[in-house]
Design an enzyme around this catalytic site. Structure first.
Site, PDB file in Angstrom:
ATOM      1  N   CYS A  70       0.826  -1.218   0.000  1.00  0.00           N
ATOM      2  CA  CYS A  70       0.000   0.000   0.000  1.00  0.00           C
ATOM      3  C   CYS A  70       0.856   1.262   0.000  1.00  0.00           C
ATOM      4  O   CYS A  70       1.972   1.276   0.525  1.00  0.00           O
ATOM      5  CB  CYS A  70      -0.894   0.028   1.235  1.00  0.00           C
ATOM      6  SG  CYS A  70      -1.995  -1.391   1.331  1.00  0.00           S
ATOM      7  N   CYS A 106      -6.257   0.643   2.523  1.00  0.00           N
ATOM      8  CA  CYS A 106      -5.259  -0.396   2.250  1.00  0.00           C
ATOM      9  C   CYS A 106      -5.853  -1.783   2.494  1.00  0.00           C
ATOM     10  O   CYS A 106      -5.729  -2.681   1.669  1.00  0.00           O
ATOM     11  CB  CYS A 106      -4.041  -0.168   3.146  1.00  0.00           C
ATOM     12  SG  CYS A 106      -2.831  -1.487   3.108  1.00  0.00           S
ATOM     13  N   CYS A 170     -14.736  23.964  20.159  1.00  0.00           N
ATOM     14  CA  CYS A 170     -13.329  23.728  20.526  1.00  0.00           C
ATOM     15  C   CYS A 170     -12.639  25.001  20.992  1.00  0.00           C
ATOM     16  O   CYS A 170     -11.983  25.039  22.034  1.00  0.00           O
ATOM     17  CB  CYS A 170     -12.562  23.164  19.341  1.00  0.00           C
ATOM     18  SG  CYS A 170     -13.388  21.852  18.440  1.00  0.00           S
ATOM     19  N   CYS A 173     -12.735  26.929  24.565  1.00  0.00           N
ATOM     20  CA  CYS A 173     -11.809  26.588  25.655  1.00  0.00           C
ATOM     21  C   CYS A 173     -10.356  26.564  25.177  1.00  0.00           C
ATOM     22  O   CYS A 173      -9.476  27.081  25.849  1.00  0.00           O
ATOM     23  CB  CYS A 173     -12.169  25.229  26.252  1.00  0.00           C
ATOM     24  SG  CYS A 173     -13.775  25.234  27.069  1.00  0.00           S
ATOM     25  N   HIS A 174     -10.111  25.966  24.013  1.00  0.00           N
ATOM     26  CA  HIS A 174      -8.721  25.739  23.582  1.00  0.00           C
ATOM     27  C   HIS A 174      -8.062  26.970  22.951  1.00  0.00           C
ATOM     28  O   HIS A 174      -6.910  26.897  22.526  1.00  0.00           O
ATOM     29  CB  HIS A 174      -8.641  24.542  22.642  1.00  0.00           C
ATOM     30  CG  HIS A 174      -8.807  23.241  23.370  1.00  0.00           C
ATOM     31  ND1 HIS A 174      -7.861  22.762  24.237  1.00  0.00           N
ATOM     32  CD2 HIS A 174      -9.823  22.336  23.390  1.00  0.00           C
ATOM     33  CE1 HIS A 174      -8.279  21.600  24.748  1.00  0.00           C
ATOM     34  NE2 HIS A 174      -9.463  21.335  24.256  1.00  0.00           N
ATOM     35  N   ARG A 216      -9.532  10.923  19.959  1.00  0.00           N
ATOM     36  CA  ARG A 216      -9.349  12.092  20.820  1.00  0.00           C
ATOM     37  C   ARG A 216     -10.379  13.165  20.504  1.00  0.00           C
ATOM     38  O   ARG A 216     -10.951  13.787  21.412  1.00  0.00           O
ATOM     39  CB  ARG A 216      -7.922  12.664  20.657  1.00  0.00           C
ATOM     40  CG  ARG A 216      -7.615  13.789  21.639  1.00  0.00           C
ATOM     41  CD  ARG A 216      -7.620  13.241  23.063  1.00  0.00           C
ATOM     42  NE  ARG A 216      -7.654  14.279  24.094  1.00  0.00           N
ATOM     43  CZ  ARG A 216      -8.770  14.763  24.627  1.00  0.00           C
ATOM     44  NH1 ARG A 216      -9.944  14.339  24.198  1.00  0.00           N
ATOM     45  NH2 ARG A 216      -8.716  15.656  25.592  1.00  0.00           N
ATOM     46  N   CYS A 220     -13.306  14.725  22.911  1.00  0.00           N
ATOM     47  CA  CYS A 220     -13.466  16.156  23.202  1.00  0.00           C
ATOM     48  C   CYS A 220     -14.944  16.513  23.169  1.00  0.00           C
ATOM     49  O   CYS A 220     -15.468  17.134  24.089  1.00  0.00           O
ATOM     50  CB  CYS A 220     -12.749  17.015  22.171  1.00  0.00           C
ATOM     51  SG  CYS A 220     -10.974  17.047  22.355  1.00  0.00           S
TER      52      CYS A 220
END
Lengths: 260, 191
Positions: A70, A106, A170, A173-174, A216, A220
């Site tokens: 691949c 793949c 997002c 806060c970030h 992740r 969140c």
């Protein structure tokens, strides 16, 4: 398997320790936990998963081909630095793909597995293995193809969106509350100095999980009670491309990473 | 001529409508691949959420008067007219992660260690007293924080239907009542 049992015991012992620790620098703490785990178990969970991923990578699919057949972006079978250049547009599928989705391409298109046969745990293990070939490499994603630009723009918008019954998003806060704390850890500067794109895929010692950035991002949303985008969906790819591009040039300290 | 004018009017109205939306149709199509529940919050994004998104939480000054007025108009009050309810019930809501989750961002709870995203509320009632004005301000900020702090991260508990007016009055009592645990017991983490 006894290796895994030993590791589990080590991880469980650490979880107790980890939960008792608060108010320390999370990065320093992760380093300490990693060292502790290495001393007790003799091997890191990340190394173990990379080995599993390597076995899966070299396993022949129904078509008789291994994953070495691949192209992960730099040519057939080239893994060195490949993950640091994802997500990117692939001409053969006509899609922007990240590490996770390219592994599925793949397995299905080259190895001949049916989509329903692709196990998430295997995708993550292979992602760990391929990512391990990008340690020390700088993130280099580009916005060359129209679809890359379109997804980047969507990712930026989703990052700054306020939505759902809790008006969350997002950036709220970030960006606005970087370094402030709601819960255990301070909010990371994901677009800036924390280079959060380089922290995943990772092993999470606090609950013995292996996650890619897809997991992740979903977490969140889940943590702030916002509906989560499905795995492998375009909103996740869009956010990933936006985050990766924002962290362009950042050097991967270690993939897979070892985090709380 | 009249028809042309009407068409022009319709077009400009359409343009205005589009300008107020945050995600455009091709973007919403892509978002739909994220699943029904995820897509729904963007398809039905409220105009005030769209404004905060477009301006990245910093509204231009000329938009503020109308925005604040609209947010104020969303505030409703308890049937019995009392802005201070049962502080014990309020404490259970304040300190519940699944419910109001106030402690995660605000310091001052005697039950949980508070965060520092929002201002400290330590001994809130002892510092501010229980005047009608303080009760009203506290109630309204919890009911709809955007009526005072446009686009702030704080949930709009009443305006978004997360809490009832009575539940919000209970939280006001928890914060203000001098007898409340919030004002009689030390905050977790206080020095």
């Amino acid at each position: 398997m006894p290796l895994k049992a030993l590791l589990m015991a080590g991880a469980l012992a650490l979880m107790g320790l980890a939960l008792a620790q608060e108010g320390v620098d999370p990065r320093e703490e992760a380093k300490r936990q990693k060292q502790l785990l290495l001393e007790t178990a003799g091997i890191l969970p990340t190394e173990l998963i990379v080995e599993q991923g390597k076995d899966l990578f070299n396993r022949k699919g129904p078509s008789g081909k291994t994953m070495a057949e691949c192209d992960f972006g730099l040519g057939k079978g080239v893994l060195e630095g490949a993950a640091a250049r994802l997500p990117r547009y692939f001409l053969d599928t006509g899609k922007v793909e990240d590490l996770d989705s390219r592994i599925i391409t793949c397995m299905t298109r080259v190895q001949g597995f049916k989509p329903a046969q692709v196990k998430r745990s295997e995708v993550v293990a292979v992602a760990f293995y391929i990512a391990s070939h990008s340690t020390g490499k700088p993130i280099q994603v580009r916005l060359l193809f129209p679809e890359e630009r379109a997804l980047y723009a969507l990712g930026e918008k989703l990052f700054y969106a306020r939505s759902g019954a809790r008006d969350v998003g997002c950036a709220t806060c970030h960006v606005t509350y970087v370094g402030k704390r709601a819960g255990v850890l301070p909010y990371a500067d994901v677009l800036g100095k924390d280079k959060s794109w380089t922290h995943w895929p990772a092993y999470r010692y606090s609950n013995d999980q292996i996650w890619t950035m897809q997991d992740r991002i979903r977490a969140c949303y889940g943590n702030i009670a916002h509906p989560q985008p499905d795995l492998y969906s375009l909103p996740i790819l869009a956010l990933e491309l936006f985050l990766a591009y924002s962290n362009n040039g950042a050097v991967v300290e270690e993939w897979p990473a070892f985090v709380r | 001529m009249k028809k042309a004018l009407l068409t022009l009017l319709a077009l400009s109205l359409l343009a205005w409508g589009l300008a107020q939306r945050y995600l455009q149709d091709p973007e919403l199509e892509r978002v739909k691949s994220g699943g029904k529940a995820y897509a729904e919050v963007f398809v039905s994004q409220r105009p005030d959420q769209a404004l905060c998104s477009i301006h990245r939480n910093r509204l231009p000054a000329d938009l503020l008067p109308k925005f604040l007025e609209e947010q104020r108009s969303l505030i409703k009050y308890p049937q019995n007219g009392k802005l201070m309810g049962d502080w014990k019930k309020g404490g259970a809501i304040f300190n519940n992660l699944q419910k109001a989750n106030c402690f995660s961002c605000h310091f001052g709870s005697p039950v949980h260690l508070g965060g520092d995203v929002g201002p400290s509320l330590e001994k809130y009632g002892l510092k501010r007293g229980q005047s009608e004005a303080v009760q009203r301000y506290t109630y309204e900020v919890i009911y709809n924080a955007w009526a005072y702090f446009p686009c702030t991260v704080m949930y709009r508990f009443g305006a978004q239907g997360l809490l009832t007016p009575e539940e919000i009055a209970d939280i006001v009592a928890y914060l203000l009542d001098p007898e409340s645990d919030f004002n009689t017991k030390p905050a977790v983490g206080s020095k």
